[in-house]
Design a protein around this motif. Sequence first.
Motif, PDB file in Angstrom:
ATOM      1  N   ARG A 189       8.628  -3.416   5.078  1.00 63.01           N
ATOM      2  CA  ARG A 189       8.586  -1.938   5.047  1.00 63.01           C
ATOM      3  C   ARG A 189       9.694  -1.341   5.331  1.00 63.01           C
ATOM      4  N   ARG A 219      12.627  -1.415   2.991  1.00 61.26           N
ATOM      5  CA  ARG A 219      12.273  -0.461   1.984  1.00 61.26           C
ATOM      6  C   ARG A 219      12.493   0.810   2.465  1.00 61.26           C
ATOM      7  N   GLU A 220      12.256   1.263   3.652  1.00 63.54           N
ATOM      8  CA  GLU A 220      12.380   2.595   4.009  1.00 63.54           C
ATOM      9  C   GLU A 220      13.936   2.785   4.375  1.00 63.54           C
TER      10      GLU A 220
END
Length: 333
Positions: free
Chosen positions: A177, A180-181
Amino acid sequence: MPKPEDYWVGWICAISTEHVAATLFLDEEHSPLAAVAKNDNNTYQLGRIGPHNVVIAALPDEEYGTVSAAAVAKDMLHTFQNIRVGLMVGIGGGAPTKKADIRLGDIVVSSPGNGYPGVFQYRFGKAIQDREFETTGQLDRAPKVVRTAIQSLKTTHKIHGHLFNKTIEGILQKGRRQVREEFSRPTAKDRLYKPDYVHRAEPKAKARCVDICGEDPANLVERHNRSEDDDNPAIHYGLIASADVLMKDAKVRDCLSEKHGILCFEMEAAGLMNNFPCLVIRGICDYSDTHNNKEWQGFAAMTAAAYAKDILLKIAPNNVENESRLKDLMKTS
Protein backbone atom coordinates in the motif's frame (compact mmCIF):
# COMPACT_ATOMS: atom_id res chain seq x y z
CA MET A 1 24.78 -17.29 -9.42
CA PRO A 2 24.81 -14.29 -11.82
CA LYS A 3 28.03 -13.39 -13.63
CA PRO A 4 29.04 -9.77 -14.37
CA GLU A 5 29.79 -10.58 -18.01
CA ASP A 6 26.14 -11.56 -18.58
CA TYR A 7 24.89 -7.97 -18.06
CA TRP A 8 24.96 -5.68 -21.10
CA VAL A 9 22.57 -2.90 -20.06
CA GLY A 10 23.55 -0.37 -17.38
CA TRP A 11 20.75 1.70 -15.79
CA ILE A 12 21.70 4.61 -13.52
CA CYS A 13 19.39 6.47 -11.12
CA ALA A 14 20.06 9.48 -8.94
CA ILE A 15 17.71 8.98 -5.97
CA SER A 16 15.91 6.22 -4.09
CA THR A 17 12.52 7.01 -5.66
CA GLU A 18 13.98 6.39 -9.12
CA HIS A 19 15.70 3.21 -7.96
CA VAL A 20 12.43 1.80 -6.62
CA ALA A 21 10.64 2.58 -9.89
CA ALA A 22 13.39 0.91 -11.93
CA THR A 23 13.25 -2.21 -9.77
CA LEU A 24 9.46 -2.41 -10.04
CA PHE A 25 9.74 -2.61 -13.83
CA LEU A 26 12.05 -5.62 -13.83
CA ASP A 27 10.45 -8.76 -15.23
CA GLU A 28 12.70 -10.79 -12.97
CA GLU A 29 15.01 -9.94 -10.08
CA HIS A 30 18.37 -11.69 -9.82
CA SER A 31 20.39 -12.47 -6.73
CA PRO A 32 23.33 -10.16 -5.94
CA LEU A 33 26.85 -10.83 -7.16
CA ALA A 34 29.13 -12.71 -4.81
CA ALA A 35 31.71 -9.93 -5.24
CA VAL A 36 32.34 -6.76 -7.24
CA ALA A 37 35.59 -5.27 -8.53
CA LYS A 38 38.01 -4.02 -5.91
CA ASN A 39 37.59 -0.39 -6.95
CA ASP A 40 33.78 -0.51 -7.27
CA ASN A 41 31.86 1.27 -4.47
CA ASN A 42 28.38 0.75 -5.93
CA THR A 43 25.57 -1.51 -4.75
CA TYR A 44 23.54 -3.12 -7.52
CA GLN A 45 20.07 -4.36 -8.29
CA LEU A 46 20.27 -7.05 -10.95
CA GLY A 47 17.45 -8.34 -13.08
CA ARG A 48 15.95 -8.94 -16.49
CA ILE A 49 13.72 -6.88 -18.79
CA GLY A 50 12.54 -8.90 -21.77
CA PRO A 51 15.63 -10.63 -23.18
CA HIS A 52 18.08 -8.20 -21.56
CA ASN A 53 19.97 -8.62 -18.31
CA VAL A 54 20.03 -5.21 -16.61
CA VAL A 55 22.20 -3.83 -13.82
CA ILE A 56 20.76 -0.88 -11.87
CA ALA A 57 22.77 1.47 -9.65
CA ALA A 58 21.91 4.66 -7.78
CA LEU A 59 24.03 7.54 -6.54
CA PRO A 60 25.03 7.46 -2.85
CA ASP A 61 22.38 8.76 -0.45
CA GLU A 62 22.13 12.57 -0.44
CA GLU A 63 24.69 12.92 -3.25
CA TYR A 64 23.69 14.60 -6.50
CA GLY A 65 25.24 16.06 -9.60
CA THR A 66 27.53 15.29 -12.47
CA VAL A 67 30.58 14.24 -10.43
CA SER A 68 28.68 11.63 -8.41
CA ALA A 69 26.97 10.30 -11.53
CA ALA A 70 30.30 9.95 -13.32
CA ALA A 71 31.78 8.08 -10.35
CA VAL A 72 28.87 5.61 -10.25
CA ALA A 73 29.15 4.95 -13.99
CA LYS A 74 32.91 4.49 -13.83
CA ASP A 75 32.63 2.01 -10.95
CA MET A 76 29.86 0.12 -12.74
CA LEU A 77 32.13 -0.43 -15.73
CA HIS A 78 34.88 -1.80 -13.47
CA THR A 79 32.64 -4.73 -12.52
CA PHE A 80 30.28 -5.01 -15.50
CA GLN A 81 32.76 -4.72 -18.34
CA ASN A 82 30.37 -5.99 -21.03
CA ILE A 83 27.87 -3.13 -20.70
CA ARG A 84 27.05 -1.79 -24.15
CA VAL A 85 23.86 0.20 -23.57
CA GLY A 86 23.54 2.92 -20.94
CA LEU A 87 20.38 4.50 -19.55
CA MET A 88 20.00 7.44 -17.16
CA VAL A 89 16.43 7.25 -15.90
CA GLY A 90 14.62 9.37 -13.34
CA ILE A 91 12.86 12.63 -12.64
CA GLY A 92 13.49 16.14 -13.91
CA GLY A 93 12.09 19.63 -14.07
CA GLY A 94 10.05 20.53 -17.13
CA ALA A 95 10.40 23.64 -19.28
CA PRO A 96 6.93 24.11 -20.80
CA THR A 97 6.58 26.47 -23.75
CA LYS A 98 3.96 27.30 -26.36
CA LYS A 99 5.58 24.73 -28.63
CA ALA A 100 6.10 22.07 -25.96
CA ASP A 101 3.01 21.48 -23.82
CA ILE A 102 4.87 19.71 -21.04
CA ARG A 103 2.81 18.58 -18.04
CA LEU A 104 3.62 16.87 -14.76
CA GLY A 105 4.12 13.15 -15.30
CA ASP A 106 5.14 13.59 -18.94
CA ILE A 107 8.36 12.03 -20.22
CA VAL A 108 11.26 13.88 -21.86
CA VAL A 109 13.73 11.77 -23.84
CA SER A 110 17.11 13.16 -24.85
CA SER A 111 17.22 13.79 -28.59
CA PRO A 112 19.49 15.96 -30.77
CA GLY A 113 18.45 19.56 -31.30
CA ASN A 114 19.92 23.01 -32.02
CA GLY A 115 23.32 21.53 -32.74
CA TYR A 116 23.49 19.54 -29.50
CA PRO A 117 23.45 15.72 -29.29
CA GLY A 118 20.61 15.43 -26.76
CA VAL A 119 22.16 16.70 -23.53
CA PHE A 120 23.28 20.32 -23.15
CA GLN A 121 25.77 21.27 -20.43
CA TYR A 122 24.49 24.79 -19.91
CA ARG A 123 26.84 25.90 -17.11
CA PHE A 124 30.08 24.83 -18.80
CA GLY A 125 31.85 27.49 -20.83
CA LYS A 126 33.48 30.90 -20.77
CA ALA A 127 32.58 33.98 -18.74
CA ILE A 128 34.19 36.90 -20.57
CA GLN A 129 33.91 40.43 -19.28
CA ASP A 130 31.18 42.51 -20.95
CA ARG A 131 29.97 39.50 -22.93
CA GLU A 132 27.17 37.00 -22.58
CA PHE A 133 28.20 33.66 -21.01
CA GLU A 134 29.44 31.38 -23.79
CA THR A 135 28.84 27.65 -23.49
CA THR A 136 31.58 25.42 -24.87
CA GLY A 137 32.22 21.73 -25.42
CA GLN A 138 30.13 18.95 -26.91
CA LEU A 139 28.82 15.85 -25.18
CA ASP A 140 28.52 12.41 -26.77
CA ARG A 141 25.33 10.82 -28.11
CA ALA A 142 23.42 7.77 -26.94
CA PRO A 143 24.50 4.45 -28.53
CA LYS A 144 23.27 3.96 -32.10
CA VAL A 145 21.22 0.88 -31.24
CA VAL A 146 19.19 2.99 -28.79
CA ARG A 147 18.71 5.85 -31.23
CA THR A 148 17.47 3.40 -33.84
CA ALA A 149 15.05 1.85 -31.36
CA ILE A 150 13.63 5.30 -30.60
CA GLN A 151 12.49 5.65 -34.20
CA SER A 152 10.69 2.32 -34.02
CA LEU A 153 9.11 3.17 -30.67
CA LYS A 154 7.93 6.54 -31.97
CA THR A 155 6.08 4.75 -34.76
CA THR A 156 4.48 2.28 -32.36
CA HIS A 157 3.34 5.04 -30.02
CA LYS A 158 2.10 7.17 -32.93
CA ILE A 159 -0.11 4.38 -34.26
CA HIS A 160 -1.21 2.64 -31.09
CA GLY A 161 -0.44 5.07 -28.28
CA HIS A 162 1.30 3.83 -25.16
CA LEU A 163 0.07 1.74 -22.25
CA PHE A 164 2.05 3.43 -19.49
CA ASN A 165 -0.92 4.16 -17.22
CA LYS A 166 -2.25 0.62 -17.49
CA THR A 167 1.21 -0.86 -16.98
CA ILE A 168 1.95 1.31 -13.95
CA GLU A 169 -1.42 0.53 -12.40
CA GLY A 170 -0.87 -3.20 -12.91
CA ILE A 171 2.57 -3.10 -11.29
CA LEU A 172 1.40 -1.07 -8.30
CA GLN A 173 -1.62 -3.27 -7.65
CA LYS A 174 0.79 -6.08 -6.85
CA GLY A 175 2.80 -3.99 -4.41
CA ARG A 176 2.49 -2.74 -0.87
CA ARG A 177 0.00 0.00 0.00
CA GLN A 178 2.83 2.40 0.82
CA VAL A 179 4.30 1.91 -2.65
CA ARG A 180 0.91 2.39 -4.32
CA GLU A 181 0.37 5.65 -2.46
CA GLU A 182 3.80 7.06 -3.32
CA PHE A 183 4.04 5.99 -6.95
CA SER A 184 0.47 6.27 -8.27
CA ARG A 185 -0.67 9.26 -10.30
CA PRO A 186 -1.42 12.03 -7.78
CA THR A 187 -4.91 13.38 -7.34
CA ALA A 188 -3.36 16.84 -6.87
CA LYS A 189 -4.06 19.31 -9.66
CA ASP A 190 -1.29 20.07 -12.14
CA ARG A 191 -0.61 23.80 -11.66
CA LEU A 192 1.82 25.87 -13.74
CA TYR A 193 2.35 29.27 -12.15
CA LYS A 194 3.34 32.30 -14.18
CA PRO A 195 7.09 32.99 -14.21
CA ASP A 196 6.84 36.15 -12.12
CA TYR A 197 4.75 34.50 -9.38
CA VAL A 198 7.28 33.22 -6.83
CA HIS A 199 6.55 30.69 -4.10
CA ARG A 200 5.89 32.74 -0.97
CA ALA A 201 7.09 30.41 1.81
CA GLU A 202 10.53 29.66 3.19
CA PRO A 203 12.32 26.94 1.17
CA LYS A 204 12.14 24.39 4.01
CA ALA A 205 8.50 25.03 4.90
CA LYS A 206 6.52 21.77 4.92
CA ALA A 207 3.14 23.20 3.88
CA ARG A 208 1.96 22.25 0.40
CA CYS A 209 2.53 24.79 -2.34
CA VAL A 210 -1.18 24.99 -3.17
CA ASP A 211 -1.99 25.85 0.44
CA ILE A 212 0.44 28.76 0.33
CA CYS A 213 0.23 30.01 -3.25
CA GLY A 214 -3.37 29.11 -3.95
CA GLU A 215 -5.08 28.57 -7.30
CA ASP A 216 -5.96 32.10 -8.35
CA PRO A 217 -6.30 31.96 -12.17
CA ALA A 218 -4.53 35.32 -12.35
CA ASN A 219 -1.34 33.61 -11.14
CA LEU A 220 -1.63 30.48 -13.29
CA VAL A 221 -0.79 29.79 -16.92
CA GLU A 222 -4.02 28.90 -18.71
CA ARG A 223 -3.86 25.47 -20.35
CA HIS A 224 -6.48 23.28 -21.96
CA ASN A 225 -7.41 19.94 -20.46
CA ARG A 226 -6.09 16.95 -22.32
CA SER A 227 -8.74 14.87 -24.02
CA GLU A 228 -9.14 11.10 -24.03
CA ASP A 229 -7.47 11.05 -27.45
CA ASP A 230 -4.34 12.76 -26.15
CA ASP A 231 -1.43 10.77 -24.77
CA ASN A 232 -1.34 11.46 -21.05
CA PRO A 233 1.41 11.28 -20.01
CA ALA A 234 2.85 12.65 -23.24
CA ILE A 235 6.32 11.84 -24.56
CA HIS A 236 8.57 14.70 -25.67
CA TYR A 237 11.83 14.30 -27.58
CA GLY A 238 14.42 17.03 -27.40
CA LEU A 239 17.18 18.73 -25.50
CA ILE A 240 17.81 18.04 -21.82
CA ALA A 241 19.85 20.64 -19.93
CA SER A 242 22.25 19.34 -17.30
CA ALA A 243 24.45 21.07 -14.72
CA ASP A 244 25.52 20.88 -11.07
CA VAL A 245 22.75 23.25 -10.05
CA LEU A 246 19.07 22.68 -9.28
CA MET A 247 17.02 24.89 -11.58
CA LYS A 248 14.35 26.70 -9.54
CA ASP A 249 14.03 29.96 -11.45
CA ALA A 250 11.18 30.21 -13.96
CA LYS A 251 12.62 33.28 -15.68
CA VAL A 252 16.03 31.68 -16.22
CA ARG A 253 14.25 28.48 -17.28
CA ASP A 254 12.27 30.31 -19.92
CA CYS A 255 15.28 32.28 -21.15
CA LEU A 256 17.41 29.16 -21.62
CA SER A 257 14.51 27.23 -23.09
CA GLU A 258 13.79 29.92 -25.66
CA LYS A 259 17.44 30.29 -26.63
CA HIS A 260 18.38 26.60 -26.84
CA GLY A 261 15.10 24.70 -27.16
CA ILE A 262 15.45 23.01 -23.77
CA LEU A 263 12.60 20.78 -22.60
CA CYS A 264 13.91 19.60 -19.24
CA PHE A 265 16.48 20.41 -16.55
CA GLU A 266 18.39 17.87 -14.45
CA MET A 267 21.70 17.44 -12.60
CA GLU A 268 23.47 14.23 -13.63
CA ALA A 269 23.54 13.47 -17.36
CA ALA A 270 26.37 15.84 -18.29
CA GLY A 271 28.68 13.81 -16.05
CA LEU A 272 27.93 10.63 -17.99
CA MET A 273 27.74 11.30 -21.70
CA ASN A 274 31.42 11.32 -22.68
CA ASN A 275 32.45 8.21 -20.70
CA PHE A 276 29.09 6.46 -20.32
CA PRO A 277 27.11 7.50 -23.42
CA CYS A 278 23.50 6.85 -22.59
CA LEU A 279 19.90 7.67 -23.33
CA VAL A 280 18.54 10.13 -20.77
CA ILE A 281 14.88 9.66 -19.81
CA ARG A 282 13.20 12.04 -17.38
CA GLY A 283 9.72 11.99 -15.91
CA ILE A 284 8.57 15.54 -15.18
CA CYS A 285 7.91 16.12 -11.47
CA ASP A 286 7.97 19.94 -11.35
CA TYR A 287 8.42 22.96 -13.59
CA SER A 288 11.96 24.04 -12.65
CA ASP A 289 10.56 26.95 -10.64
CA THR A 290 10.16 27.89 -6.98
CA HIS A 291 6.95 25.88 -6.66
CA ASN A 292 8.59 22.62 -5.64
CA ASN A 293 6.26 19.67 -6.09
CA LYS A 294 7.36 16.40 -4.49
CA GLU A 295 3.85 14.98 -4.85
CA TRP A 296 4.62 14.03 -8.45
CA GLN A 297 8.07 12.51 -7.96
CA GLY A 298 6.94 8.90 -7.55
CA PHE A 299 4.65 8.87 -10.56
CA ALA A 300 7.19 10.76 -12.69
CA ALA A 301 9.81 8.15 -11.82
CA MET A 302 7.38 5.43 -12.90
CA THR A 303 6.60 7.02 -16.27
CA ALA A 304 10.32 7.40 -17.01
CA ALA A 305 10.94 3.76 -16.08
CA ALA A 306 7.98 2.68 -18.23
CA TYR A 307 9.52 4.38 -21.26
CA ALA A 308 12.92 2.83 -20.49
CA LYS A 309 11.37 -0.62 -20.48
CA ASP A 310 9.56 0.04 -23.76
CA ILE A 311 12.80 1.09 -25.45
CA LEU A 312 14.64 -2.00 -24.22
CA LEU A 313 11.88 -4.26 -25.52
CA LYS A 314 12.44 -2.76 -28.98
CA ILE A 315 16.11 -3.79 -29.05
CA ALA A 316 17.17 -7.27 -30.15
CA PRO A 317 19.93 -8.87 -28.02
CA ASN A 318 22.21 -9.40 -31.04
CA ASN A 319 22.02 -5.68 -31.82
CA VAL A 320 23.25 -4.94 -28.31
CA GLU A 321 26.06 -7.45 -28.79
CA ASN A 322 27.16 -5.61 -31.93
CA GLU A 323 27.65 -2.35 -30.01
CA SER A 324 31.05 -1.42 -28.57
CA ARG A 325 31.56 -1.94 -24.86
CA LEU A 326 31.23 1.34 -23.00
CA LYS A 327 34.41 0.48 -21.13
CA ASP A 328 36.32 0.50 -24.42
CA LEU A 329 34.80 3.83 -25.42
CA MET A 330 35.93 5.25 -22.09
CA LYS A 331 39.51 4.16 -22.76
CA THR A 332 39.62 5.80 -26.17
CA SER A 333 37.76 9.03 -25.31
